[in-house]
Design a protein around this motif. Structure first.
Motif, PDB file in Angstrom:
ATOM      1  N   PRO A 341      40.021  35.311  45.782  1.00 16.69           N
ATOM      2  CA  PRO A 341      38.664  34.937  46.219  1.00 16.69           C
ATOM      3  C   PRO A 341      38.133  33.850  45.271  1.00 16.69           C
ATOM      4  O   PRO A 341      38.409  33.896  44.072  1.00 16.69           O
ATOM      5  CB  PRO A 341      37.864  36.229  46.075  1.00 16.69           C
ATOM      6  N   SER A 342      37.400  32.897  45.787  1.00 16.11           N
ATOM      7  CA  SER A 342      36.968  31.774  44.945  1.00 16.11           C
ATOM      8  C   SER A 342      36.045  32.232  43.819  1.00 16.11           C
ATOM      9  O   SER A 342      35.891  31.553  42.812  1.00 16.11           O
ATOM     10  CB  SER A 342      36.260  30.728  45.802  1.00 16.11           C
ATOM     11  N   THR A 343      35.450  33.418  43.980  1.00 18.43           N
ATOM     12  CA  THR A 343      34.535  33.937  42.964  1.00 18.43           C
ATOM     13  C   THR A 343      35.262  34.671  41.837  1.00 18.43           C
ATOM     14  O   THR A 343      34.658  35.011  40.825  1.00 18.43           O
ATOM     15  CB  THR A 343      33.568  34.936  43.619  1.00 18.43           C
ATOM     16  N   LEU A 344      36.571  34.949  42.009  1.00 20.14           N
ATOM     17  CA  LEU A 344      37.289  35.808  41.060  1.00 20.14           C
ATOM     18  C   LEU A 344      37.355  35.191  39.666  1.00 20.14           C
ATOM     19  O   LEU A 344      37.732  34.032  39.502  1.00 20.14           O
ATOM     20  CB  LEU A 344      38.706  36.091  41.573  1.00 20.14           C
ATOM     21  N   LYS A 345      36.979  35.979  38.658  1.00 21.22           N
ATOM     22  CA  LYS A 345      36.998  35.517  37.269  1.00 21.22           C
ATOM     23  C   LYS A 345      38.000  36.306  36.437  1.00 21.22           C
ATOM     24  O   LYS A 345      38.597  35.777  35.517  1.00 21.22           O
ATOM     25  CB  LYS A 345      35.595  35.679  36.642  1.00 21.22           C
ATOM     26  N   THR A 346      38.110  37.611  36.697  1.00 26.07           N
ATOM     27  CA  THR A 346      38.961  38.469  35.874  1.00 26.07           C
ATOM     28  C   THR A 346      39.982  39.195  36.732  1.00 26.07           C
ATOM     29  O   THR A 346      39.621  39.834  37.716  1.00 26.07           O
ATOM     30  CB  THR A 346      38.093  39.521  35.143  1.00 26.07           C
ATOM     31  N   LEU A 347      41.246  39.090  36.336  1.00 25.77           N
ATOM     32  CA  LEU A 347      42.309  39.778  37.061  1.00 25.77           C
ATOM     33  C   LEU A 347      43.222  40.439  36.041  1.00 25.77           C
ATOM     34  O   LEU A 347      43.804  39.768  35.186  1.00 25.77           O
ATOM     35  CB  LEU A 347      43.105  38.770  37.906  1.00 25.77           C
ATOM     36  N   ASP A 348      43.303  41.757  36.095  1.00 20.41           N
ATOM     37  CA  ASP A 348      44.190  42.489  35.192  1.00 20.41           C
ATOM     38  C   ASP A 348      45.151  43.337  36.008  1.00 20.41           C
ATOM     39  O   ASP A 348      44.758  44.339  36.612  1.00 20.41           O
ATOM     40  CB  ASP A 348      43.372  43.355  34.230  1.00 20.41           C
ATOM     41  N   LEU A 349      46.410  42.907  36.014  1.00 25.54           N
ATOM     42  CA  LEU A 349      47.459  43.627  36.748  1.00 25.54           C
ATOM     43  C   LEU A 349      48.555  44.072  35.787  1.00 25.54           C
ATOM     44  O   LEU A 349      49.686  44.351  36.199  1.00 25.54           O
ATOM     45  CB  LEU A 349      48.057  42.717  37.819  1.00 25.54           C
ATOM     46  N   SER A 350      48.232  44.118  34.490  1.00 29.32           N
ATOM     47  CA  SER A 350      49.267  44.419  33.501  1.00 29.32           C
ATOM     48  C   SER A 350      49.844  45.816  33.711  1.00 29.32           C
ATOM     49  O   SER A 350      49.190  46.707  34.241  1.00 29.32           O
ATOM     50  CB  SER A 350      48.694  44.286  32.089  1.00 29.32           C
ATOM     51  N   ARG A 351      51.080  45.973  33.309  1.00 30.27           N
ATOM     52  CA  ARG A 351      51.802  47.254  33.402  1.00 30.27           C
ATOM     53  C   ARG A 351      51.851  47.781  34.840  1.00 30.27           C
ATOM     54  O   ARG A 351      51.390  48.859  35.138  1.00 30.27           O
ATOM     55  CB  ARG A 351      51.211  48.279  32.425  1.00 30.27           C
ATOM     56  N   ASN A 352      52.412  46.958  35.723  1.00 27.28           N
ATOM     57  CA  ASN A 352      52.694  47.365  37.095  1.00 27.28           C
ATOM     58  C   ASN A 352      54.115  46.915  37.419  1.00 27.28           C
ATOM     59  O   ASN A 352      54.926  46.738  36.485  1.00 27.28           O
ATOM     60  CB  ASN A 352      51.672  46.744  38.054  1.00 27.28           C
ATOM     61  N   LEU A 353      54.407  46.720  38.705  1.00 28.62           N
ATOM     62  CA  LEU A 353      55.748  46.315  39.123  1.00 28.62           C
ATOM     63  C   LEU A 353      55.657  45.022  39.937  1.00 28.62           C
ATOM     64  O   LEU A 353      56.396  44.827  40.895  1.00 28.62           O
ATOM     65  CB  LEU A 353      56.380  47.430  39.964  1.00 28.62           C
ATOM     66  N   VAL A 354      54.712  44.155  39.549  1.00 25.68           N
ATOM     67  CA  VAL A 354      54.449  42.938  40.319  1.00 25.68           C
ATOM     68  C   VAL A 354      55.629  41.977  40.187  1.00 25.68           C
ATOM     69  O   VAL A 354      56.153  41.778  39.086  1.00 25.68           O
ATOM     70  CB  VAL A 354      53.139  42.264  39.843  1.00 25.68           C
ATOM     71  N   ILE A 355      56.024  41.376  41.311  1.00 28.81           N
ATOM     72  CA  ILE A 355      57.158  40.443  41.309  1.00 28.81           C
ATOM     73  C   ILE A 355      56.704  39.050  41.751  1.00 28.81           C
ATOM     74  O   ILE A 355      55.527  38.824  42.022  1.00 28.81           O
ATOM     75  CB  ILE A 355      58.296  40.956  42.225  1.00 28.81           C
ATOM     76  N   THR A 366      38.812  33.179  34.354  1.00 23.90           N
ATOM     77  CA  THR A 366      38.462  33.126  32.934  1.00 23.90           C
ATOM     78  C   THR A 366      39.276  34.135  32.128  1.00 23.90           C
ATOM     79  O   THR A 366      39.382  34.024  30.918  1.00 23.90           O
ATOM     80  CB  THR A 366      36.956  33.384  32.698  1.00 23.90           C
ATOM     81  N   SER A 367      39.821  35.130  32.817  1.00 21.56           N
ATOM     82  CA  SER A 367      40.617  36.127  32.113  1.00 21.56           C
ATOM     83  C   SER A 367      41.728  36.627  33.025  1.00 21.56           C
ATOM     84  O   SER A 367      41.479  36.963  34.188  1.00 21.56           O
ATOM     85  CB  SER A 367      39.689  37.264  31.678  1.00 21.56           C
ATOM     86  N   LEU A 368      42.956  36.634  32.509  1.00 19.22           N
ATOM     87  CA  LEU A 368      44.115  37.038  33.307  1.00 19.22           C
ATOM     88  C   LEU A 368      45.034  37.889  32.457  1.00 19.22           C
ATOM     89  O   LEU A 368      45.259  37.600  31.275  1.00 19.22           O
ATOM     90  CB  LEU A 368      44.882  35.789  33.777  1.00 19.22           C
ATOM     91  N   ASN A 369      45.569  38.956  33.036  1.00 20.09           N
ATOM     92  CA  ASN A 369      46.605  39.719  32.356  1.00 20.09           C
ATOM     93  C   ASN A 369      47.621  40.210  33.381  1.00 20.09           C
ATOM     94  O   ASN A 369      47.316  41.074  34.192  1.00 20.09           O
ATOM     95  CB  ASN A 369      45.991  40.893  31.581  1.00 20.09           C
ATOM     96  N   VAL A 370      48.812  39.609  33.332  1.00 23.46           N
ATOM     97  CA  VAL A 370      49.895  40.059  34.212  1.00 23.46           C
ATOM     98  C   VAL A 370      51.092  40.503  33.363  1.00 23.46           C
ATOM     99  O   VAL A 370      52.233  40.515  33.823  1.00 23.46           O
ATOM    100  CB  VAL A 370      50.316  38.954  35.215  1.00 23.46           C
ATOM    101  N   SER A 371      50.809  40.868  32.104  1.00 22.54           N
ATOM    102  CA  SER A 371      51.890  41.272  31.211  1.00 22.54           C
ATOM    103  C   SER A 371      52.568  42.552  31.701  1.00 22.54           C
ATOM    104  O   SER A 371      51.967  43.355  32.404  1.00 22.54           O
ATOM    105  CB  SER A 371      51.339  41.474  29.793  1.00 22.54           C
ATOM    106  N   HIS A 372      53.822  42.713  31.315  1.00 20.90           N
ATOM    107  CA  HIS A 372      54.604  43.927  31.636  1.00 20.90           C
ATOM    108  C   HIS A 372      54.694  44.188  33.132  1.00 20.90           C
ATOM    109  O   HIS A 372      54.213  45.194  33.643  1.00 20.90           O
ATOM    110  CB  HIS A 372      54.047  45.139  30.871  1.00 20.90           C
TER     111      HIS A 372
END
Ligand SMILES: *[C@@H]1O[C@H](CO)[C@@H](O)[C@H](O)[C@H]1NC(C)=O
Ligand SMILES: *[C@@H]1O[C@H](CO)[C@@H](O)[C@H](O)[C@H]1NC(C)=O
Ligand SMILES: *[C@@H]1O[C@H](CO)[C@@H](O)[C@H](O)[C@H]1NC(C)=O
Length: 405
Positions: A341-355, A366-372
């Motif tokens: 969404p164009s309004t999205l600022k923070t996305l934290d998907l860390s520690r999942n099984l995202v491919i 402004t903030s992203l976490n896709v670690s692990h």
């Protein structure tokens, strides 16, 4: 010209003194309030001078009918930048002389540095409709004096250091109270059954305390509640079935709940904009979640659950989403298929099984976490640190190691 103006000011101020209309008891009480303030960095109280009309002092207003002081509004720094007198911060204690302001309907002292306990004398202020002492450093227990206040609609005591239980006399506020905010204190004990009698309650914030036990079944009767925040306590199952038609904002995160599913009364809300159910023991497949309304969502936090599937469908149905947190789940989907969404600022998907790959669309956050996760491929150029990306299958490029050509 200058002399004329000066003498005008002189005459004018003599005139104001001569016609001081504020009640002498109110003036005395306010001056003694001032003497309890040890620091007033923006000199707001400099207008509080003896033998001047206290109805004209900053932060004070009087009833037109009898010139009695009916409101003290000395907010310091609050979240809300529009708040009155923002930037001021008093230090000191609340003197018991405040109890002499018997016609007071509003007492607003939030966002200052007030210390000490709440003087019991406040019970004399029987006309209070609003008592707001939040964001100070007040200590001790919340006085059990609420039988005195038959008109109180707003009680804000959040962000202090109050300890002990919720006092029983709060139950007498049930017919009218709309806002009960006790979050971010050191309160303990059980949540009292009587809160379920507060049929007009709009907002209940008990977050960040040490409340334990179960949430009373009587909460089922809180049909008008819009904002409920019980997060960061030690509450346990079972969570009661609520009969509210339109919850707007709900936070049950970080307790001992095992909700298994997102409750129906949440999914059916036509106006929900903030849903936070982190570490609530939710075990669903996200594709199966079909809330009746997603359009208004600003915040969704489903971190630390056992959620499988993909948030793609959900995010595709939001229009104003600002933050999405889902770390520590079992989400499995291709990141590049996510519509941001164009309004999205923070996305934290860390520690999942995202491919898949990290798409260019993340540069707008402004903030992203896709670690692990199981991501792979070259990273787009971003300002995010390496810890946002570490622990993936084969991500490469700055801030991680260069890609092998
Ligand atoms: C809700 O209120 C009704 C009427 O006062 C009462 O009979 C009922 O027990 C209440 N429900 C709960 C769950 O407390
Ligand atoms: C996203 O929504 C649009 C219409 O609102 C729809 O056409 C499209 O198939 C959706 N995409 C996904 C991945 O659900
Ligand atoms: C990303 O998440 C991991 C694990 O959840 C955490 O250790 C790390 O500090 C986070 N990094 C950022 C930039 O938020």
């Amino acid at each position: 010209m200058a002399t004329a103006a000066l003498s005008f000011i002189f005459i004018f101020s003599v005139f104001t003194v001569a016609s001081a209309i504020c009640h002498p008891d109110d003036e005395q009480a306010l001056l003694s309030f001032k003497s309890g303030i040890t620091a007033d960095p923006s000199a707001i109280l400099s207008t509080w001078k003896p033998a001047t009309d206290c109805c004209t002092w900053s932060g004070i207003s009087c009833q037109a009918a009898n010139n009695r002081v009916n409101s003290i509004s000395l907010y310091g720094q609050l979240d809300n930048p529009k708040s009155y007198l923002s930037g001021n911060r008093f230090s000191g204690t609340i003197p018991s002389s405040i109890s002499k302001l018997t016609e007071l309907t509003q007492l607003k002292l939030g966002g200052n540095q007030l210390t000490g306990t709440v003087p019991g004398g406040i019970r004399q202020l029987k006309s209070l409709t609003l008592l707001s002492l939040e964001r100070n450093k007040l200590t001790g227990s919340i006085p059990d004096f609420f039988t005195s206040f038959s008109n109180l609609r707003v009680l804000r005591l959040s962000y202090n250091r109050f300890s002990g239980n919720i006092p029983p006399s709060i139950s007498t506020l049930a017919p009218l109270l709309a806002y009960l905010e006790l979050g971010h204190n050191l309160l303990t004990g059980r949540i009292p059954d009587f809160l379920g009698k507060f049929r007009t309650l709009d907002t209940l914030d008990l977050s960040w305390n040490g409340f334990s036990g179960t949430v009373p079944k009587s909460f089922g009767n809180l049909t008008k509640i819009f904002n409920l925040d019980l997060s960061h306590n030690k509450l346990t199952d079972p969570f009661p079935v609520m009969n509210v038609k339109g919850i707007e904002s709900l936070d049950l995160s970080y307790n001992g709940f095992h909700l298994k599913q997102i409750p129906k009364w949440v999914s059916s809300s036509p106006i929900i904009y903030s849903l936070k159910l982190a570490k609530c023991g939710i075990q669903m497949h996200l594709d199966d979640w079909n809330p009746s309304e997603t359009y208004f969502f600003d915040y969704i936090d489903l971190s630390e659950n056992e959620i499988k599937g993909s948030p793609v469908k959900l995010l595709n149905r939001t229009e104003y989403l600002v933050g999405f947190w889902a770390s520590g789940n079992r989400l499995k989907f291709k990141l590049e298929s996510l519509k941001f969404p164009s309004t999205l600022k923070t996305l934290d998907l860390s520690r999942n099984l995202v491919i898949g790959k990290v798409p260019k669309a993340v540069t707008g956050l402004t903030s992203l976490n896709v670690s692990h996760n199981g991501l792979c491929g070259g990273l787009p150029q971003t300002k995010f640190p390496a810890t946002s990306f570490v622990g993936n299958a084969c991500l490469c490029g700055p801030p991680l190691a260069p890609c092998k050509v």
